[in-house]
Design an enzyme around this catalytic site. Structure first.
Site, mmCIF file in Angstrom:
data_model
loop_
_atom_site.group_PDB
_atom_site.id
_atom_site.type_symbol
_atom_site.label_atom_id
_atom_site.label_comp_id
_atom_site.label_asym_id
_atom_site.label_seq_id
_atom_site.Cartn_x
_atom_site.Cartn_y
_atom_site.Cartn_z
ATOM 1 N N ASP A 59 62.806 82.941 40.820
ATOM 2 C CA ASP A 59 62.258 83.673 39.254
ATOM 3 C C ASP A 59 60.370 83.764 39.644
ATOM 4 O OD1 ASP A 59 64.485 83.387 38.915
ATOM 5 O OD2 ASP A 59 64.484 81.725 37.331
ATOM 6 N N LYS A 101 54.673 77.159 25.537
ATOM 7 C CA LYS A 101 55.412 77.972 26.699
ATOM 8 C C LYS A 101 56.208 79.170 26.392
ATOM 9 C CE LYS A 101 58.779 78.401 29.680
ATOM 10 N NZ LYS A 101 60.014 78.288 30.642
ATOM 11 N N ASP A 124 62.840 89.684 35.560
ATOM 12 C CA ASP A 124 62.228 88.594 36.744
ATOM 13 C C ASP A 124 62.839 87.447 37.358
ATOM 14 O OD1 ASP A 124 62.594 87.212 34.829
ATOM 15 O OD2 ASP A 124 59.960 86.393 34.208
#
Length: 741
Positions: free
Chosen positions: A440, A517, A674
């Site tokens: 990732d 985050k 991703d």
């Protein structure tokens, strides 16, 4: 019937399906079925076609034949080649819904009947509601299709029997050779999900095959990967679900009981009770939708588990990101879906694969920041938990259930099973593994901005340069947020209302990586202050579920402001590129043109944001208000959406470049934006390829090419100069172990 039931399964607070949405969905499905029937005419009818014919005959007999004349008239009036159009779809859908409302009835079970005549009542009803804005009714109404509570209760049991379109294929998909040529053999397949945006559709259709060929080839590569169901893990999922759900992130099977009405006439207490009832009903409605969704996923899993393998045809969104066309059980889905799915082809682990399987397990466990350790630290974590791993594999629901503590429990359990088999083998390295191991990106959007801007500070923060352990941008931002709040806490409370909020957040120790985050991750995609506030408010609610609403709102407002300030400081270069992209988009949109560009792989992208006009059509059910694109673009939306859309088109290009190179190297490759997947034994090779392709992508003058294309398309317009860029050496990415990890 299946389309309407599918919509009713996923309704939220409204308690029904909106007529406009339902009619268009149903009309589109009928058009697809009609085109399928035409394709099959003349050949031998297959078994599925015979079953469909039987079903249609039953439905026709239930409804009086003369009632269908209007539908048949509309369908027959359509050109065999041209699309029906939204108006015709809505008329067909409306008539069929009307017939269903007239024909479908429901009766409570015998044990629920009191003395008296049987309670036979309509299963569905058509109602009109008044539009509300800011709590006030305004002079506009919309239609709803609602189902009887008994139908709603039965949906969770009947979900497994739904006809699910675009199932995984049992043979490799047809190669893409045009906008509507490829993937499924009979179902209508389009290479891009344009959602009615005509300019985007025409741009793809008119692009020469030579230019767009690499995109088609990449989609074929993703579609050629053979998957299978992990039967052992599916058995565990079935047992968890049969015992009431709740564990491993599954929704609970039971509803929350409604609070009892208080025996009082005090209006304040009754208001609180009504608020609690509303909250419980909302929770139960969400649980219902989640249960239906889970049943659909399990239905597909059970249907496919007897097959030795199956395939997922892929297509694109308008920015060039690839998605499986099957909607329920696919590798873009939840931990449950990813745990159930594995590569059909198995490959021996080898020494490298055994190492990566251990790292992968630590990444999936993630609790306590395990996935932020160095690779050696993650391997040590796995090796220190071998007893837990063996116990999880042998007795997943009877043992100590260590796997349930993982962030991705079902995927973690699947790896526990494979790793246990390998470590107990006399030759672990020859053990066959079907597990896809993920690599990732580290805050991938910011990685792309750092590469675009050659930003040394940003590159170091998101692992474009080598380090002893992975840099954690979210922890870095959280530290900076804490510093700013500590400075604010020293100020005079009388002069600044945020002083008390700063003190409160610090005292409660609520400022951590989890709080910031999502906001940091989405800041690169243009998150607004309001979006950031809502994200942080959700995190605060998780920390203190019973907290006062007004207080949490104030804390979220302050924390969002500070978080956006801190991320802006760390990623100044990214901000300057975002601003430049937005300014260019504004210049174009002010002249009433949509922003358009071509990705490095040759895919044309046209932003679809246009003002919508309304027009009325009369159907047998009601007058419907349908939306249509106008010729006027939405200037603000064109500007704000361009930076994130442009970066998404670049990450899509990187993924497809990697997919093509992995295919040539003989690797199985699956991509989720991703997150890149391959067999454990091939991770080192995939890591080399994905880094080389990232460098290859950004060695191109991407921003210069973009500006040149704008100037060529709009020679009379003046665009801002390119933003200044730093001195970061792209080649460093090749040596960075934690760039993707």
């Amino acid at each position: 019937m299946h389309k309407l039931m599918g919509l009713l399964m996923t309704v939220g607070d409204e308690g029904g399906a909106r007529v406009v949405q339902a009619t268009c969905h149903i009309g589109e499905a009928i058009e697809h079925e009609a085109s399928q029937d035409k394709e099959k005419e003349g050949g031998e009818p297959d078994l599925a076609a015979k079953e469909q014919a039987k079903l249609r005959n039953k439905v026709t007999n239930l409804m009086k034949k003369q009632k269908l004349k209007q539908v048949r008239h509309i369908v027959k009036g359509q050109d065999d080649v041209k699309p029906w159009g939204q108006d015709a779809q809505a008329k067909v859908g409306s008539r069929l819904i009307e017939l269903l409302v007239q024909s479908a009835y429901i009766q409570p079970p015998v044990d629920q009947l009191a003395d008296g005549p049987p309670d036979i009542r309509p299963a569905f009803k058509h109602t009109l509601r008044t539009v509300k804005k800011d709590g006030q009714k305004i002079n506009r109404r919309y239609g709803m299709i609602e189902c009887d509570p008994l139908v709603r209760q039965g949906m969770e049991r009947t979900a497994r029997h739904m006809v699910i379109p675009y199932m995984p294929m049992l043979i490799p998909p047809a190669e893409w050779i045009g906008y509507d040529k490829g993937a499924y053999l009979f179902l209508p397949s389009y290479v891009m999900r344009t959602h009615g945006a005509k300019q985007q559709r025409e741009a793809v259709k008119q692009t020469p095959q030579k230019q767009i060929g690499p995109v088609f080839e990449a989609l074929d590569t993703l579609g050629d990967i053979k998957w299978r169901v992990n039967k052992r893990l599916l058995g565990v999922v079935d047992r968890v679900w049969a015992s009431g759900g709740k564990d491993a992130g599954l929704v609970e099977r039971d509803d929350v009981p409604l609070p009892e009405e208080p025996a009082t006439e005090d209006e304040a207490e009754l208001r609180i009770w009504r608020w609690k009832v509303k909250k419980v009903k909302k929770e139960n409605s969400e649980r219902h939708s989640h249960r239906c969704d889970l049943e659909l996923k399990l239905a597909v899993a059970h249907k496919m588990k007897a097959e030795d393998g199956f395939y997922y045809p892929h297509n694109l969104d308008f920015r060039g990101r690839a998605y499986p066309m099957h909607p329920y059980l696919n590798h873009l889905g939840s931990d449950l879906c990813r745990g159930i799915l594995e590569f059909a082809e198995g490959r021996p682990l080898g020494k490298s694969g055994l190492r990566w399987l251990k790292i992968h397990l630590a990444n999936l466990f993630a609790a306590g920041g395990v996935d932020k350790l160095s690779y050696e630290g993650r391997i040590a974590f796995t090796e220190s938990n071998l007893d837990n791993i063996f116990d999880s594999a042998d007795r997943p629901l009877e043992g100590n259930k260590w796997w349930l503590k993982a962030e991705d429990p079902f995927q973690c359990l699947a790896v526990c099973m494979n790793l246990s088999e390998a470590l107990r083998s006399s030759s672990p390295e020859t053990t066959i593994s079907h597990i896809p191991v993920h690599q990732d990106g580290s805050c991938n959007g910011l990685q792309h901005y750092a590469a675009l801007g050659r930003d040394e500070l940003g590159a170091a923060a998101v692992n474009l340069v080598a380090g002893e352990k992975p840099a954690d941008v979210y922890s870095g931002i959280a530290d900076r947020v804490r510093e700013i709040m500590q400075e604010d806490a020293q100020k005079d409370p009388a002069a600044d209302s945020n002083v008390l909020r700063a003190k409160l957040l610090i005292e409660r120790n609520w400022v951590n990586r989890k709080l910031v985050k999502q906001t940091v991750m989405t800041s690169v995609y243009g998150v607004t202050y309001i979006g950031a506030r809502d994200q942080i408010k959700k995190r605060l609610k998780e920390r203190d579920p019973s907290g006062e609403e007004a207080e949490q709102f104030g804390l979220a407002c302050y924390a969002a402001k500070v978080t956006l300030t801190a991320s802006g400081e760390m990623f100044e270069a990214a901000r300057s590129i975002m601003s430049w992209l937005g300014d260019c988009a504004k210049v174009i949109a002010l002249k009433n043109h949509p922003v358009r560009w071509t990705t490095p792989l040759g895919l044309p992208v046209v932003q679809p944001y246009r003002q919508l006009g309304r027009h009325l059509i009369k159907t047998s059910l009601q007058v419907l208000t349908l939306q249509r694109e106008t010729d006027k673009v939405m200037v603000k939306r064109q500007k704000t959406a361009f930076p994130p859309n442009f970066v998404h088109s670049l990450d899509g290009s990187h993924m497809m470049m990697t997919a093509l190179a992995c295919k040539r190297a003989g690797l199985n490759f699956a991509g989720v934006h991703d997150s890149y997947w391959t067999h454990a034994c091939d991770v080192d090779e995939m890591n080399r390829i994905l880094r080389e392709k990232f460098v290859e992508l950004y060695e191109q003058p991407i921003l210069e090419n973009l500006l040149a294309s704008f100037q060529e398309s709009f020679p009379t317009l003046e665009f801002p100069p390119l933003p200044e860029r730093g001195d970061f050496n792209l080649k460093e990415v090749l040596e960075s172990p934690y760039f993707f990890n």
